[in-house]
Design a protein around this motif. Structure first.
Motif, PDB file in Angstrom:
ATOM      1  N   TYR A  18      16.254  47.509 -27.767  1.00 36.65           N
ATOM      2  CA  TYR A  18      15.115  47.790 -28.642  1.00 36.65           C
ATOM      3  C   TYR A  18      13.977  46.790 -28.423  1.00 36.65           C
ATOM      4  O   TYR A  18      12.819  47.082 -28.732  1.00 36.65           O
ATOM      5  CB  TYR A  18      15.567  47.752 -30.107  1.00 36.65           C
ATOM      6  CG  TYR A  18      14.437  47.891 -31.093  1.00 36.65           C
ATOM      7  CD1 TYR A  18      13.701  49.075 -31.182  1.00 36.65           C
ATOM      8  CD2 TYR A  18      14.091  46.837 -31.941  1.00 36.65           C
ATOM      9  CE1 TYR A  18      12.661  49.197 -32.085  1.00 36.65           C
ATOM     10  CE2 TYR A  18      13.057  46.953 -32.848  1.00 36.65           C
ATOM     11  CZ  TYR A  18      12.339  48.130 -32.923  1.00 36.65           C
ATOM     12  OH  TYR A  18      11.300  48.249 -33.804  1.00 36.65           O
ATOM     13  N   THR A  65       0.445  48.262 -27.750  1.00 39.05           N
ATOM     14  CA  THR A  65      -0.356  49.377 -28.272  1.00 39.05           C
ATOM     15  C   THR A  65      -1.019  49.000 -29.588  1.00 39.05           C
ATOM     16  O   THR A  65      -2.211  49.252 -29.794  1.00 39.05           O
ATOM     17  CB  THR A  65       0.535  50.613 -28.474  1.00 39.05           C
ATOM     18  OG1 THR A  65       1.178  50.943 -27.239  1.00 39.05           O
ATOM     19  CG2 THR A  65      -0.282  51.803 -28.947  1.00 39.05           C
ATOM     20  N   ALA A  66      -0.260  48.369 -30.480  1.00 41.54           N
ATOM     21  CA  ALA A  66      -0.797  47.985 -31.785  1.00 41.54           C
ATOM     22  C   ALA A  66      -1.906  46.946 -31.653  1.00 41.54           C
ATOM     23  O   ALA A  66      -2.938  47.026 -32.328  1.00 41.54           O
ATOM     24  CB  ALA A  66       0.336  47.446 -32.664  1.00 41.54           C
ATOM     25  N   THR A  85      11.188  48.336 -26.446  1.00 45.38           N
ATOM     26  CA  THR A  85      10.428  49.297 -27.251  1.00 45.38           C
ATOM     27  C   THR A  85       9.455  48.573 -28.183  1.00 45.38           C
ATOM     28  O   THR A  85       8.282  48.954 -28.295  1.00 45.38           O
ATOM     29  CB  THR A  85      11.391  50.165 -28.088  1.00 45.38           C
ATOM     30  OG1 THR A  85      12.306  50.831 -27.223  1.00 45.38           O
ATOM     31  CG2 THR A  85      10.632  51.188 -28.915  1.00 45.38           C
ATOM     32  N   LEU A  86       9.953  47.536 -28.847  1.00 46.55           N
ATOM     33  CA  LEU A  86       9.110  46.792 -29.773  1.00 46.55           C
ATOM     34  C   LEU A  86       7.975  46.080 -29.046  1.00 46.55           C
ATOM     35  O   LEU A  86       6.821  46.080 -29.500  1.00 46.55           O
ATOM     36  CB  LEU A  86       9.954  45.770 -30.543  1.00 46.55           C
ATOM     37  CG  LEU A  86       9.216  45.015 -31.661  1.00 46.55           C
ATOM     38  CD1 LEU A  86       8.787  45.969 -32.758  1.00 46.55           C
ATOM     39  CD2 LEU A  86      10.085  43.906 -32.232  1.00 46.55           C
ATOM     40  N   THR A 144       6.574  46.918 -26.216  1.00 45.20           N
ATOM     41  CA  THR A 144       5.608  47.921 -25.771  1.00 45.20           C
ATOM     42  C   THR A 144       4.763  48.407 -26.935  1.00 45.20           C
ATOM     43  O   THR A 144       3.532  48.565 -26.810  1.00 45.20           O
ATOM     44  CB  THR A 144       6.330  49.118 -25.121  1.00 45.20           C
ATOM     45  OG1 THR A 144       7.185  48.636 -24.081  1.00 45.20           O
ATOM     46  CG2 THR A 144       5.348  50.100 -24.534  1.00 45.20           C
ATOM     47  N   SER A 145       5.377  48.624 -28.085  1.00 42.77           N
ATOM     48  CA  SER A 145       4.638  49.026 -29.285  1.00 42.77           C
ATOM     49  C   SER A 145       3.672  47.928 -29.714  1.00 42.77           C
ATOM     50  O   SER A 145       2.587  48.203 -30.223  1.00 42.77           O
ATOM     51  CB  SER A 145       5.615  49.330 -30.422  1.00 42.77           C
ATOM     52  OG  SER A 145       6.444  50.411 -30.089  1.00 42.77           O
ATOM     53  N   CYS A 146       4.068  46.685 -29.481  1.00 51.12           N
ATOM     54  CA  CYS A 146       3.214  45.546 -29.805  1.00 51.12           C
ATOM     55  C   CYS A 146       1.904  45.623 -29.029  1.00 51.12           C
ATOM     56  O   CYS A 146       0.820  45.446 -29.591  1.00 51.12           O
ATOM     57  CB  CYS A 146       3.943  44.237 -29.500  1.00 51.12           C
ATOM     58  SG  CYS A 146       2.925  42.760 -29.655  1.00 51.12           S
TER      59      CYS A 146
END
Length: 432
Positions: A301, A311-312, A304-305, A307-309
């Motif tokens: 995970y 984007t955010a 995933t986190l 990569t989301s970071c």
């Protein structure tokens, strides 16, 4: 009274005019190397030069243009738009049609062009109206549209090391019309190299400033002390210059703190970078890499986190992005660690380079034609889902590597579960 002659900057005055004068990039410009052969034969194709600032991208483009006697147009993607590009393409068409002359369009920071602007270049590059040379400091795979990238050859330029910087420095002192007339001594060349961050232009600019700051002694010699060199670099201003040492020191401390499972140190170095003005997206990118390299399947995970970071952070921007970065940095630091995936691909890459031509086993080959089936393609392949637990033991590696194990899961985090499963399926793993 004649007005004083205004000279261009030192970096421009000593800019190499030929490949033999060019310093560095031996991996692409050495004897028999691809770019050198392209230049020497005159068969120049469109290309992307990818590398850090100050390693010679613009210089190379000009040398290539001079060598093949092409018209040369230089634009900066930040300052130029579609209209200017279309005007250059129109001139290039006339040049080729009426005079048989090639045109090189050099676009600095080509990654700053949006998709529509890049698309304008496609037909002209495809039909040879222009030879595009794009320069970028960013990974072209992410920043250049695929249709344009597929029409260009990518050459990676490496940061300059001490030897290359020293050659450039010595050349400047010897051949420049101003410096060659002066008696210059440098107390600490390595300091000059260090603060340049591998950027020849930064080094030469600082050298020029230092010479202006220094006063000739009784022997009419100019002695550049460490203090003068530091002053020339405006050390306080460059303390966190993105090409300078402190930039690399802080990101190194940040990454090593996360790898070392110390969330407190990680968030401190994060704060240091943010206060200094570091690009938050740069930090987020590095955490994406770390999530795979240092955590991997111990906590899947994490990727995933991370990569989301990114984007955010891209959506939100500073100052709120600091909260997102802190959340992810502290989580990654607290995760169990494993570099098994990293070690696996490194070892596999070595074997792939050592044995580049090992055939794919016949049972793993696709057989879309009758002839391929008759030749045994796909024969004896066992479809895993037809067997209990959706697994059946069979050979997936080439015969020469059939017993090789690249991925060695650790006993940490979720990777322990993967290890136990693999050992239950593949009995040979228990012995390795």
């Amino acid at each position: 009274m004649k007005p004083e002659k205004i000279l261009p900057p030192l970096a421009d005055r000593i800019r190499p005019k030929t490949i033999d004068e060019f310093v560095g990039q031996e991996h692409i410009l050495g004897e028999g190397k691809p770019l050198r052969m392209m230049i020497e034969t005159g068969d120049v194709q469109s290309m992307i030069l990818w590398g850090p600032p100050g390693v010679g991208k613009t210089t190379l483009a000009k040398i290539i243009s001079e060598k093949i006697n092409a018209d040369f147009y230089q634009v900066n993607a930040v300052l130029s738009g579609t209209k200017e590009i279309k005007e250059i393409i129109d001139k290039a068409e006339k040049n080729l049609k009426f005079y048989g002359k090639k045109t090189i369009l050099f676009i600095d920071e080509i990654h700053r062009f949006n998709k529509a602007q890049q698309s304008v270049l496609l037909n002209s590059v495809e039909n040879g109206t222009i030879i595009l040379i794009g320069a970028t400091t960013e990974n072209p795979s992410f920043e250049i549209i695929s249709p344009l990238l597929s029409r260009c050859q990518v050459f990676v330029l490496e940061p300059l090391g001490v030897n290359e910087l020293n050659k450039i420095l010595e050349r400047a002192l010897k051949v420049d019309e101003v410096l060659s007339k002066l008696k210059i001594k440098i107390e600490d060349k390595n300091l000059l190299f260090l603060y340049s961050g591998g950027d020849a232009r930064v080094m030469l600019n600082a050298l020029e400033v230092a010479i202006k700051l220094a006063k000739p002694d009784e022997n009419n010699e100019i002695f550049l002390t460490r203090e003068i060199i530091l002053e020339a670099f405006q050390r306080k201003h460059f303390k966190y210059d993105k090409a300078g040492e402190e930039h690399y020191n802080l990101i190194s401390a940040f990454i090593k703190s996360i790898r070392g499972s110390d969330p407190d140190a990680a968030v401190y170095w994060l704060a240091r970078m943010l206060i200094a003005g570091e690009d938050p997206k740069f930090i987020a990118r590095r955490m994406i890499i770390l999530a795979s390299e240092d955590i991997g399947n111990a906590e899947p995970y994490a990727l995933t986190l991370a990569t989301s970071c990114f984007t955010a952070v891209d959506y939100v921007g500073m100052p709120e992005a600091r909260i997102i970065l802190a959340q992810v940095a502290t989580y990654l630091a607290s995760c169990p660690k494993s570099n098994s995936a990293y070690l696996a691909i490194e070892e596999a890459m070595e074997d792939a380079q050592r044995y580049p031509d090992l055939p794919v086993p016949l049972h793993l080959r696709n057989a879309p034609t009758k002839l391929m089936k008759e030749l045994g393609y796909g024969k004896d392949y066992k479809y895993s889902h037809d067997f209990p637990n959706h697994f059946v033991e069979q050979q997936f590696l080439p015969e020469e590597l059939k017993d090789k194990i690249y991925y060695r899961p650790t006993e940490l985090g979720r990777e322990k579960i993967l290890k136990e499963r693999l050992e239950s399926l593949w009995k040979k793993r228990k012995q390795k």
